[in-house]
Motif scaffolding. Structure first.
Motif, PDB file in Angstrom:
ATOM      1  N   SER A   5      37.322  59.328  72.147  1.00  0.00           N
ATOM      2  CA  SER A   5      37.238  58.969  70.727  1.00  0.00           C
ATOM      3  C   SER A   5      36.629  60.080  69.878  1.00  0.00           C
ATOM      4  CB  SER A   5      36.450  57.675  70.549  1.00  0.00           C
ATOM      5  OG  SER A   5      35.124  57.830  70.993  1.00  0.00           O
ATOM      6  N   ASP A   9      38.264  61.487  66.516  1.00  0.00           N
ATOM      7  CA  ASP A   9      37.516  61.571  65.262  1.00  0.00           C
ATOM      8  C   ASP A   9      37.544  62.990  64.696  1.00  0.00           C
ATOM      9  OD1 ASP A   9      36.892  58.851  65.286  1.00  0.00           O
ATOM     10  OD2 ASP A   9      34.898  59.173  66.162  1.00  0.00           O
ATOM     11  N   ALA A  12      40.974  63.592  63.237  1.00  0.00           N
ATOM     12  CA  ALA A  12      41.117  62.854  61.978  1.00  0.00           C
ATOM     13  C   ALA A  12      40.385  63.580  60.861  1.00  0.00           C
ATOM     14  CB  ALA A  12      40.584  61.439  62.140  1.00  0.00           C
ATOM     15  N   HIS A  42      44.221  56.596  66.178  1.00  0.00           N
ATOM     16  CA  HIS A  42      44.349  57.717  65.245  1.00  0.00           C
ATOM     17  C   HIS A  42      44.247  57.212  63.811  1.00  0.00           C
ATOM     18  CE1 HIS A  42      46.882  60.279  68.313  1.00  0.00           C
ATOM     19  NE2 HIS A  42      45.670  59.964  68.767  1.00  0.00           N
ATOM     20  N   GLU A  44      42.931  54.449  62.716  1.00  0.00           N
ATOM     21  CA  GLU A  44      41.584  53.932  62.465  1.00  0.00           C
ATOM     22  C   GLU A  44      40.598  55.074  62.222  1.00  0.00           C
ATOM     23  OE1 GLU A  44      40.965  51.549  65.941  1.00  0.00           O
ATOM     24  OE2 GLU A  44      42.355  49.985  65.246  1.00  0.00           O
ATOM     25  N   ALA A  45      40.686  56.117  63.023  1.00  0.00           N
ATOM     26  CA  ALA A  45      39.797  57.273  62.861  1.00  0.00           C
ATOM     27  C   ALA A  45      40.073  57.974  61.533  1.00  0.00           C
ATOM     28  CB  ALA A  45      39.971  58.248  64.024  1.00  0.00           C
ATOM     29  N   TYR A  46      41.338  58.069  61.156  1.00  0.00           N
ATOM     30  CA  TYR A  46      41.710  58.696  59.890  1.00  0.00           C
ATOM     31  C   TYR A  46      41.149  57.897  58.716  1.00  0.00           C
ATOM     32  CZ  TYR A  46      44.630  60.740  56.241  1.00  0.00           C
ATOM     33  OH  TYR A  46      45.070  61.354  55.098  1.00  0.00           O
ATOM     34  N   ARG A  48      38.514  55.966  58.724  1.00  0.00           N
ATOM     35  CA  ARG A  48      37.055  56.188  58.702  1.00  0.00           C
ATOM     36  C   ARG A  48      36.722  57.548  58.101  1.00  0.00           C
ATOM     37  NH1 ARG A  48      37.467  54.143  63.909  1.00  0.00           N
ATOM     38  NH2 ARG A  48      37.168  56.220  64.801  1.00  0.00           N
TER      39      ARG A  48
END
Length: 80
Positions: A5, A9, A12, A42, A44-46, A48
């Protein structure tokens, strides 16, 4: 194999910074779209990273820096 992860992150954040610093080329936009659709992690990380980037006021800073004229390179010649 899914990358850790932290790596997702980092990727992202890199996309958010690149997108904010300058408009993505059509090829880059296609790469971003493919990356976002490759894994829900991906996207979700983007999301955030976008939220964090905006909360820091980074877009305004990036635009302000882009408007600053660049300084001419320092001369290495010694005065005569």
């Amino acid at each position: 194999m899914t990358p850790p992860s932290a790596q997702i992150d980092d990727e992202a954040a890199s996309w958010v910074i690149r997108q904010d610093a300058d408009a993505l080329s059509p090829s880059e936009a296609q790469q971003l779209s493919a990356w976002l659709h490759a894994d829900t992690a991906h996207a979700e990380a983007y999301a955030r990273a976008c939220k964090a980037w905006g909360a820091m006021g980074a877009p305004a800073v990036t635009r302000a820096l882009a408007r600053q004229p660049t300084a001419p390179p320092a001369s290495t010649a010694s005065p005569s």
